[in-house]
Design a protein around this motif. Structure first.
Motif, PDB file in Angstrom:
ATOM      1  N   ARG A 101     -15.712  -0.354  12.550  1.00 34.76           N
ATOM      2  CA  ARG A 101     -16.456   0.460  13.507  1.00 34.76           C
ATOM      3  C   ARG A 101     -16.919  -0.294  14.749  1.00 34.76           C
ATOM      4  NH1 ARG A 101     -20.080   3.969   9.200  1.00 34.76           N
ATOM      5  NH2 ARG A 101     -18.495   5.567   8.758  1.00 34.76           N
ATOM      6  N   ALA A 122     -11.610   9.389  17.282  1.00 38.08           N
ATOM      7  CA  ALA A 122     -12.684  10.290  16.844  1.00 38.08           C
ATOM      8  C   ALA A 122     -12.694  10.445  15.331  1.00 38.08           C
ATOM      9  CB  ALA A 122     -12.515  11.654  17.507  1.00 38.08           C
ATOM     10  N   LEU A 123     -11.525  10.396  14.711  1.00 40.61           N
ATOM     11  CA  LEU A 123     -11.409  10.612  13.272  1.00 40.61           C
ATOM     12  C   LEU A 123     -11.537   9.334  12.458  1.00 40.61           C
ATOM     13  CD1 LEU A 123      -8.387  13.100  13.294  1.00 40.61           C
ATOM     14  CD2 LEU A 123     -10.780  13.664  12.884  1.00 40.61           C
ATOM     15  N   TYR A 124     -11.114   8.213  13.027  1.00 39.30           N
ATOM     16  CA  TYR A 124     -11.065   6.963  12.271  1.00 39.30           C
ATOM     17  C   TYR A 124     -12.482   6.519  11.892  1.00 39.30           C
ATOM     18  CZ  TYR A 124      -9.626   2.239  10.963  1.00 39.30           C
ATOM     19  OH  TYR A 124      -9.384   1.064  10.278  1.00 39.30           O
ATOM     20  N   MET A 125     -12.742   6.392  10.590  1.00 42.91           N
ATOM     21  CA  MET A 125     -14.071   6.014  10.096  1.00 42.91           C
ATOM     22  C   MET A 125     -15.172   6.867  10.724  1.00 42.91           C
ATOM     23  SD  MET A 125     -13.895   1.900   9.618  1.00 42.91           S
ATOM     24  CE  MET A 125     -12.767   1.196   8.407  1.00 42.91           C
ATOM     25  N   ARG A 126     -14.855   8.142  10.912  1.00 47.33           N
ATOM     26  CA  ARG A 126     -15.761   9.129  11.511  1.00 47.33           C
ATOM     27  C   ARG A 126     -16.116   8.830  12.966  1.00 47.33           C
ATOM     28  NH1 ARG A 126     -18.133   8.701   6.185  1.00 47.33           N
ATOM     29  NH2 ARG A 126     -17.675  10.595   4.967  1.00 47.33           N
ATOM     30  N   GLY A 127     -15.306   7.990  13.599  1.00 40.59           N
ATOM     31  CA  GLY A 127     -15.485   7.780  15.028  1.00 40.59           C
ATOM     32  C   GLY A 127     -15.710   6.338  15.421  1.00 40.59           C
ATOM     33  N   ALA A 162     -11.084  17.292  19.099  1.00 43.38           N
ATOM     34  CA  ALA A 162     -12.505  16.963  19.021  1.00 43.38           C
ATOM     35  C   ALA A 162     -12.978  16.505  20.398  1.00 43.38           C
ATOM     36  CB  ALA A 162     -12.739  15.849  17.997  1.00 43.38           C
ATOM     37  N   HIS A 164     -14.708  13.650  22.104  1.00 43.13           N
ATOM     38  CA  HIS A 164     -15.007  12.247  21.812  1.00 43.13           C
ATOM     39  C   HIS A 164     -14.919  11.477  23.126  1.00 43.13           C
ATOM     40  CE1 HIS A 164     -15.631   8.783  19.308  1.00 43.13           C
ATOM     41  NE2 HIS A 164     -14.457   8.241  19.596  1.00 43.13           N
TER      42      HIS A 164
END
Length: 372
Positions: A101, A122-127, A162, A164
């Motif tokens: 992150r 946006a999706l990777y590890m919830r952003g 999304a 982001h």
């Protein structure tokens, strides 16, 4: 960092964390110095195969010189990469790279790469954070700014995505010199759109002294990019998630997306910006039909778009049926409860959102424009 002058346009500061859009020349060579403070020292650059070959080495060298470990992941060039299948492959590559992150994704490319890489971030590890390094005019003035990320589906364009926001946008005017003419014209359509929305004086300049930007004049391009970014960031800062005023940025897009969808995104005969240019002309023609806009204004818009080598007639794009186009428009993201919504105009520089479009009247209009 660089002796070349740059223009910094700030974005946000209200609903989302502020960031800068930096516009200038020679930015690719110093990108590493600007990106390094945003990361713990590691990044993955997402590009397409064409852009990676042209600009990837320079960006990678700049990152390495700034002490940022990096690797490039290249996806196939073209709208077809904005798909679930390519998103899944990309997510797997990011996981394989072991990003966490505190790392950063960098999108190096046009709108397809920016949309795909932004959605992956946006999706990777919830952003996780990402940086936009747009290499097309269209991406510099439009898709890289404002935080919209998305992929396409067979049912329509940009329907899965999304919001982001990037941490930074670097718009290097020099990279535009590598664009083929059709891509430069495609981006110019979005520049013209910004003037049509809310700045008649800017549109006048684009149609006159600034018209050389459509064929690659660097000074005109730099001024056009800066003003376009100022217009877009002013709107996005007020309305990040398109609850109101941001919908104005879709002038020409409801018609344009319908045309693109009917042609098939991957094999489309028109570039996205060309479809938007056609959509802008149709929006002004429909505004005149409704008695909202002076026909002379429509002629001015038509002439400026045609002078840039962009399409102004539906038949230039292909053969369509009015029913098919309206069905596409009813499924547009701006439609509410199946009701047709259009961005139309009272005049150049005075666009607005109309949410009560009459389908029968619109069908008659499209048939008048050449649809079956």
């Amino acid at each position: 960092m660089t002796d070349l002058p740059v223009t910094v346009v700030p974005v946000g500061g209200g609903a989302f964390a502020p960031y800068d859009v930096v516009v200038g020349r020679g930015l690719l060579a110093t990108a590493g110095q600007r990106i390094a403070p945003l990361t713990r020292g590691r990044t993955v650059v997402i590009s397409d195969e064409t852009v990676a070959a042209i600009h990837g080495p320079a960006l990678s060298a700049s990152l390495t010189a700034a002490g940022v470990a990096n690797q490039i992941i290249a996806v196939p060039a073209g709208e077809g990469s904005k798909s679930f299948a390519e998103l899944e492959r990309l997510m797997d590559r990011l996981l394989e790279a072991g990003l966490d992150r505190k790392d950063v994704v960098v999108a190096l490319g046009g709108g397809v790469v920016g949309d795909l890489a932004g959605l992956a971030a946006a999706l990777y590890m919830r952003g996780i954070d990402f940086v936009q390094v747009p290499t097309t005019l269209l991406a510099q003035v439009d898709s890289s700014v404002g935080g919209k990320t998305a992929i396409d589906t067979p049912r329509g364009k940009n329907l899965v995505g999304a919001f982001h926001q990037p941490r930074l946008v670097l718009a290097d005017i020099d990279v535009l010199a590598t664009l083929p003419p059709v891509q430069l014209r495609s981006g110019w359509a979005e520049v013209l759109k910004h003037g049509l929305i809310c700045d008649a004086a800017f549109f006048d300049w684009l149609s006159g002294d600034g018209a050389g930007g459509a064929t690659g004049d660097p000074a005109a391009l730099e001024r056009a990019v800066v003003r376009s970014v100022e217009i877009k960031t002013g709107i996005v800062g007020e309305d990040e998630k398109e609850a109101g005023r941001r919908a104005l940025l879709n002038l020409g897009h409801t018609f344009g997306h319908a045309v693109e969808a009917e042609l098939g995104f991957e094999e489309a005969a028109l570039a996205h910006g060309e479809a938007v240019a056609l959509g802008c002309v149709l929006a002004f023609q429909y505004s005149a039909r409704l008695g909202l806009c002076d026909p002379e204004e429509v002629e001015t818009v038509d002439a400026a778009i045609a002078a840039a080598g962009l399409p102004t007639r539906l038949k230039q794009a292909g053969d369509f049926t009015a029913d098919a186009l309206i069905a596409r428009m009813a499924g547009d993201k701006k439609a509410e409860g199946g009701r047709l919504t259009l961005v139309i105009a009272r005049a150049i520089g005075d666009a607005f959102v109309e949410k009560t479009v009459d389908a029968a009247d619109l069908k008659a209009f499209l048939q008048e424009q050449g649809a079956a």
